[in-house]
Write a protein that holds these residues in place. Structure first.
Motif, mmCIF file in Angstrom:
data_model
loop_
_atom_site.group_PDB
_atom_site.id
_atom_site.type_symbol
_atom_site.label_atom_id
_atom_site.label_comp_id
_atom_site.label_asym_id
_atom_site.label_seq_id
_atom_site.Cartn_x
_atom_site.Cartn_y
_atom_site.Cartn_z
ATOM 1 N N LEU A 236 0.846 -1.179 0.000
ATOM 2 C CA LEU A 236 0.000 0.000 0.000
ATOM 3 C C LEU A 236 0.883 1.231 0.000
ATOM 4 N N PRO A 237 0.673 2.122 -0.983
ATOM 5 C CA PRO A 237 1.471 3.346 -0.956
ATOM 6 C C PRO A 237 1.134 4.152 0.287
ATOM 7 N N GLY A 238 2.062 4.965 0.697
ATOM 8 C CA GLY A 238 1.836 5.787 1.878
ATOM 9 C C GLY A 238 0.666 6.737 1.689
ATOM 10 N N ALA A 239 0.055 7.126 2.800
ATOM 11 C CA ALA A 239 -1.096 8.024 2.731
ATOM 12 C C ALA A 239 -0.644 9.429 2.336
ATOM 13 N N GLU A 240 -1.598 10.170 1.768
ATOM 14 C CA GLU A 240 -1.304 11.541 1.356
ATOM 15 C C GLU A 240 -1.664 12.478 2.498
ATOM 16 N N VAL A 241 -0.741 13.344 2.833
ATOM 17 C CA VAL A 241 -0.992 14.290 3.912
ATOM 18 C C VAL A 241 -1.314 15.646 3.303
ATOM 19 N N ARG A 242 -2.471 16.169 3.665
ATOM 20 C CA ARG A 242 -2.844 17.489 3.181
ATOM 21 C C ARG A 242 -2.619 18.480 4.300
ATOM 22 N N MET A 243 -1.830 19.491 3.991
ATOM 23 C CA MET A 243 -1.479 20.449 5.026
ATOM 24 C C MET A 243 -2.411 21.649 4.979
ATOM 25 N N THR A 244 -2.323 22.431 6.048
ATOM 26 C CA THR A 244 -3.130 23.646 6.113
ATOM 27 C C THR A 244 -2.443 24.789 5.374
ATOM 28 N N ILE A 245 -1.188 24.556 5.038
ATOM 29 C CA ILE A 245 -0.373 25.601 4.384
ATOM 30 C C ILE A 245 -0.968 25.955 3.019
ATOM 31 N N ASP A 246 -0.943 27.246 2.704
ATOM 32 C CA ASP A 246 -1.216 27.683 1.339
ATOM 33 C C ASP A 246 0.158 28.017 0.752
ATOM 34 N N VAL A 247 0.612 27.162 -0.139
ATOM 35 C CA VAL A 247 2.001 27.293 -0.555
ATOM 36 C C VAL A 247 2.257 28.600 -1.300
ATOM 37 N N GLY A 248 1.215 29.150 -1.918
ATOM 38 C CA GLY A 248 1.380 30.443 -2.584
ATOM 39 C C GLY A 248 1.702 31.521 -1.568
ATOM 40 N N LEU A 249 0.965 31.513 -0.484
ATOM 41 C CA LEU A 249 1.211 32.483 0.581
ATOM 42 C C LEU A 249 2.581 32.233 1.203
ATOM 43 N N GLN A 250 2.887 30.972 1.368
ATOM 44 C CA GLN A 250 4.165 30.586 1.951
ATOM 45 C C GLN A 250 5.323 31.145 1.115
#
Lengths: 652, 384
Positions: A236-250
């Motif tokens: 099983l591939p690893g799970a996908e983690v969705r972050m709270t970060i908005d990478v554009g803002l970052q």
């Protein structure tokens, strides 16, 4: 010949006996064959299968990390490496092959020694890695020359890739080879080349990101060489983690902070606690760690006084300075030691005992009420009300607003800061508390230490209607690639009077939006995006009496290490806060001149981008995510990261 | 003495006559057996003639030439020079002691520049010749006297001791057993064998002390192979696994997993029978065993048919040597006796054993051709 006939007869008799004996032995052999091949056949067949079938573990692909809109932040990249199989080098020998390869892909003598050592350690058919992360051009050159390079081959593997490099190094962390300590008996960890998260999100969610190993049943010979694959079970591939970060803002924030020597900032959603951007400058590129860092680069990283490896947003501890004044005022209001209209006269200093406590404005502010005192950051007002309310009450309030304890952010390495009380001093220092120290704490100096993240959380709690919001970096973890909008988490009420909170907020809006406010120059002109906040300028050196008499040295005249820290906490929009921000610029100078403009840019960018929006993500994949890029909050412009920043800088 | 019948017993046959007299069916049997070997070597190389099968075919060709040459030589000549041949071989054995080349931890080879010579193999033939000559000249009454056994016992003991010093336990045992078989066929009283047997059992603990460590290890490992599954016991265990997994009908030609995946050590030499048993099962094993039995029976038949004691004893000695090869090798790979490094005759890859055997079969063929020739005590018939 008589004797001979007799001998012949005897010979014949004896021969018959011999043949009999031989037949007996032969039947023994036959019996043994029957025993082994019929009676015991099943048992030996099983043993034979065990002999030749070996179960090999397959490493699952590590789960991706995406930002709140689905943009991949950590992905797996095809990694081309060049390997050497020593037994295939034929007449050339390992040295010869390396010499030839050296002309195409240069190798340092150190690398070469490592390769030769590994070649000696392994069996001759085991491929030894010569170089990883080859450029496409290098791959092509090796492939073209393949006929002249016996034993050299190109191998494809996967390696971790961080497309945003420096932008998210501190938040995402990095992966590297499994250390001895980590080995728990999980066979996955024993796989050569397997990597585990060593810091940041990669570490916190390591188990989910890993996935589970598949297996491959292979036929091997007695030397362990694989002959062919018999059976394969994908893991099983690893799970996908969705972050709270908005990478554009970052990205915008990283770019903005890069104008300073050493700084950090946090932008968060005041209601959900989602951390939308968390920047610590200077940073490092985690991809370099994957490629392998040489000693020089490493030394540069660790000797840099601005500490690029440390995430200052959660591990940097600073005196909050004037950013602390809201909490002092709130405590005084809640405790009734001062009314909202009650005034204190500021003549530029306050004498307490035999010590003179100075206000930052030498001439004094005159009569100040709570709103004015915050807006103009009058120190004397806060000396006075801090003296009246006492340190323990201030500390109790500060803790309710998230200071003094780790905020519980899902990121390793967070520091708790320090919120002093009388009891603390007795215990930690074995000294009694001085009232003068209460005065200092009143303006956020002295023992009080906070992290930029704590400042952001404090600000969020001050302006979100009194909820004890906690920050988070993980939005969801999904094994299917589908991320739904999570239900809004209800945070508990802090339990302070909302009228008092409204006064504090009004004062903070005035900091930015009235001519006397300390951050007036950083106001956002567009009324839709207007912000509130509080400046802070923190002395990192003691100003002597003599210096004060001759005139305090300007920051520009001081060595960098002795300059003031510039702080700002803010929120926007002013009338219905959604975003909270904290900015700390180490030795940056004044909070109003250095930190406030940064906060301005970040809050404007966040609002324009609509960074806090929640969108469901149905499918993983970069293309989908790109289509889902955030639109401007008003829908009037597409705020691509860079243009967004440019636009707001022009405006400021 | 005997009536001269020149038609039956000419001073010498013509070459044509001798070739006519050759036992061609026997040669065919040998060729058939060797062909099984070629097939197995082809399989051992993973379906390739190289590196083993092709060379083995050439060796077999050379061996056949040697065999026919030996067969054509007048048997009386062999009698005449039996002791010379024997003493020469003993000299070579002594030479090995001083100038031998080590191979697999034992001095067995003489390096003659372009070819390696293994005198202990040659000794297997020389001893048969020497003993046959001795008992040929001894009357039935003499054989029963202990005094007359001293010389032949020395004939056996000398080379056996030299070979044991190399050290090569397998060959030494083969020499002693072959000698014993010739003693037995020559008519030595059975109670003497029984006596020697008892003494041998009694003396075994003493002999144990003389064994080299690796030989002790082999015996110990043989008694309990599982005690050291990755070390010395590995060969036996893997061989038994390959054997057993073959079952009744085997896995098919070229399909033996254990041997092809290299679990089986030395599959082209000592353990080739294991591979055959894995690929062709018990049926294949029995077939090969049957083929060997037919060769053996023919050998014995030729011996019994011979009119001279010299020929008879040569025949029985050669077949005994042949049988010992077969038995020791098969028993070894099936875990019945310790691993002593004896090849499977005509099948295992290797030139020396092949040459020894075909040399021996050449003598046997000579016995057949000269089966009715009168042979005097010292050699040629006319000296009788």
């Amino acid at each position: 010949m008589h004797g001979d006939q007799e001998r012949q007869k005897l010979f014949a008799r004896r021969t018959v006996m011999l043949v009999g004996g031989k037949l007996a032995l032969v039947s023994m052999l036959a019996g043994r064959m029957y025993y082994l091949q019929v009676v015991k056949a099943e048992q030996y067949k099983m043993l034979a299968d065990e002999n030749r079938i070996s179960l090999r573990l397959l490493a699952p692909p590590r789960g991706r990390i995406i930002d709140r809109f689905g943009v991949p932040l950590a992905d797996n990249k095809q990694n081309y490496r060049v390997m050497l199989v020593s037994e295939d080098t034929r007449g050339l020998g390992v040295d010869g092959a390396l010499d030839l390869l050296d002309e195409i892909v240069p190798m340092s003598p150190g690398e070469r020694r490592r390769v030769l050592k590994e070649v000696r350690r392994n069996r001759s058919f085991v491929p030894v890695t010569l170089r990883e992360n080859l450029e496409w051009e290098e791959v092509a050159r090796i492939e073209v020359n393949a006929p002249d390079l016996p034993g050299v081959m190109i191998d494809e593997g996967q390696s971790r890739f961080y497309p945003y490099g420096k932008n998210l190094a501190h938040v995402l962390g990095y992966v590297s080879a499994v250390s001895e300590r980590e080995k728990t008996g999980d066979r996955l960890l024993e796989l050569p080349g397997f990597r585990t998260g060593k810091s940041g999100i990669e570490k916190i969610h390591d188990l989910s990101l890993r996935g589970s190993g598949g297996s491959s049943e292979v036929e091997v010979n007695a030397y362990g060489r694989v002959i062919r694959e018999l059976n394969r079970r994908e893991g099983l591939p690893g799970a996908e983690v969705r972050m709270t970060i908005d990478v554009g803002l970052q990205q915008a924030a990283t770019k903005r902070l890069a104008q300073e020597v050493s700084a950090s900032a946090v932008v968060m959603d005041v209601h959900s606690g989602d951390v939308l951007a968390m920047v610590s400058h200077p940073s490092f590129d985690p991809n370099d760690f994957n490629r392998g860092l040489d000693v020089d680069d490493w030394n540069k990283l660790i000797s840099n006084p601005a500490a690029p490896l440390s995430n200052k947003a959660i591990a940097g501890r600073y005196s909050p300075g004037s950013c602390f004044k809201m909490l002092v005022a709130l405590t005084a209001l809640e405790r009734g030691v001062i009314s909202p209209t009650g005034k204190v006269f500021c003549e530029g200093f306050m004498e307490f005992g035999d010590t003179k406590f100075h206000c930052w404005r030498r001439g004094g502010h005159g009569l100040m009420d709570v709103v004015d005192a915050i807006a103009q950051s009058c120190d004397v007002y806060f000396y006075e009300i801090a003296r009246r309310v006492g340190i323990d009450r201030i500390a109790e309030m500060a803790v309710r607003f998230g200071l003094g304890d780790p905020t519980g952010l899902d990121l390793p390495g967070e520091k708790p800061g320090l919120m002093p009380t009388k009891a603390w001093k007795r215990e930690a220092r074995d000294q009694s508390w001085h009232q003068g120290e209460t005065l200092l704490a009143g303006i956020g100096q002295g023992y009080v230490l906070v992290t930029p993240l704590q400042l952001a959380v404090m600000t969020a709690r001050l302006v979100n209607g009194g909820f004890a919001v906690s920050p988070q970096l993980t939005k969801s973890v999904s094994t299917t690639g589908v991320h739904t909008v999570p239900e809004r988490h209800e945070f508990p009420q802090i339990g302070v009077n909302s009228r008092n909170l409204a006064i504090i907020r009004e004062a903070m809006v005035k900091v930015v939006n009235t001519p006397h406010g300390t951050a007036h120059r950083s106001a956002i002109d567009d009324p839709r995006y207007s912000m509130g906040g509080k400046t802070g300028t923190v002395q990192v050196r003691r100003i002597t009496k003599a210096e004060r008499e001759q005139g305090v040295l300007k920051n520009e005249d001081l060595p960098w290490k002795e300059r003031d820290h510039a702080l700002f906490v803010g929120f926007a929009p002013a009338d219905n806060p959604r975003y909270a921000v904290s900015v700390v610029v180490e030795h940056g100078g004044g909070g109003s001149s250095v930190a406030a403009p940064i906060a301005h840019d970040l809050l404007l960018a966040a609002q324009r981008r609509g960074s806090a929006r929640d969108v469901p993500i149905r499918q993983s994949g970069g293309a989908q995510a790109a289509a889902d890029r955030p639109q401007g909050a008003g829908g009037d412009e597409a705020a691509a990261t860079d243009s967004g920043v440019r636009a707001l800088i022009n405006e400021g | 003495m005997a009536v001269r019948d020149d038609a039956l017993n000419p001073p010498s046959f013509t070459l044509r006559q001798k070739l006519w007299q050759m036992h061609w069916l026997f040669i065919l049997l040998l060729a058939a057996t060797a062909s099984v070997g070629f097939a197995m070597l082809y399989s051992a190389a993973g379906g390739n003639l190289d590196p083993w099968a092709s060379r083995q075919i050439v060796r077999f060709g050379v061996g056949m030439a040697v065999m026919i040459t030996v067969a054509l030589i007048d048997i009386r000549l062999w009698l005449k020079y039996a002791y010379v041949f024997y003493l020469g071989t003993v000299a070579l054995l002594v030479a090995v002691e001083f100038m031998g080349v080590e191979g697999k931890g034992a001095q067995r080879w003489l390096d003659l520049g372009y070819v390696g010579l293994q005198p202990s193999e040659l000794m297997k033939i020389a001893l048969v010749l020497a003993l046959a000559r001795y008992f040929h000249g001894t009357s039935i009454e003499d054989v029963r006297r202990v005094t007359h056994l001293f010389v032949p016992i020395m004939l056996i003991a000398m080379p056996a001791a030299l070979v044991l010093r190399q050290p090569d336990l397998g060959t030494a045992l083969m020499l002693i057993i072959t000698g014993a078989v010739i003693f037995f066929a020559a008519g030595v009283r059975i109670w003497k064998f029984v006596l020697v047997g008892i003494v041998a059992v009694g003396g075994a603990p003493i002999a144990w002390g003389f064994l080299r460590d690796y030989q002790k290890q082999r015996v110990l490992t043989f008694l309990n192979p599982e005690s050291d599954p990755l070390g010395a016991g590995y060969h036996i265990i893997q061989s038994k696994i390959a054997f057993g997994s073959g079952g009744i009908f085997g896995k098919g030609f070229l399909q033996g997993t254990q041997s092809h995946l290299n679990f089986l050590p030395e599959m082209q030499t000592d353990f080739i029978f294991t591979m055959l048993a894995e690929e062709f099962g018990m049926v294949g094993g029995f077939a090969l065993l049957g083929l060997y039995m037919v060769i053996l029976i023919y050998g014995v038949a030729i011996s019994v048919r011979c009119r001279t004691q010299f020929g008879r004893l040569i025949g029985i000695g050669v077949t005994a040597t042949f049988f010992l090869y077969v038995f020791i090798n098969m028993a070894m790979v099936m875990g019945l006796v310790p691993v002593v490094g004896v090849p499977l005759p005509l099948i295992s890859y290797g030139g020396t054993a092949m040459l020894t055997l075909l040399f021996g079969f050449g003598l046997l063929m000579g016995v057949w051709i000269h089966r009715d020739v009168q042979v005097g005590r010292r050699g040629l018939a006319d000296e009788v």
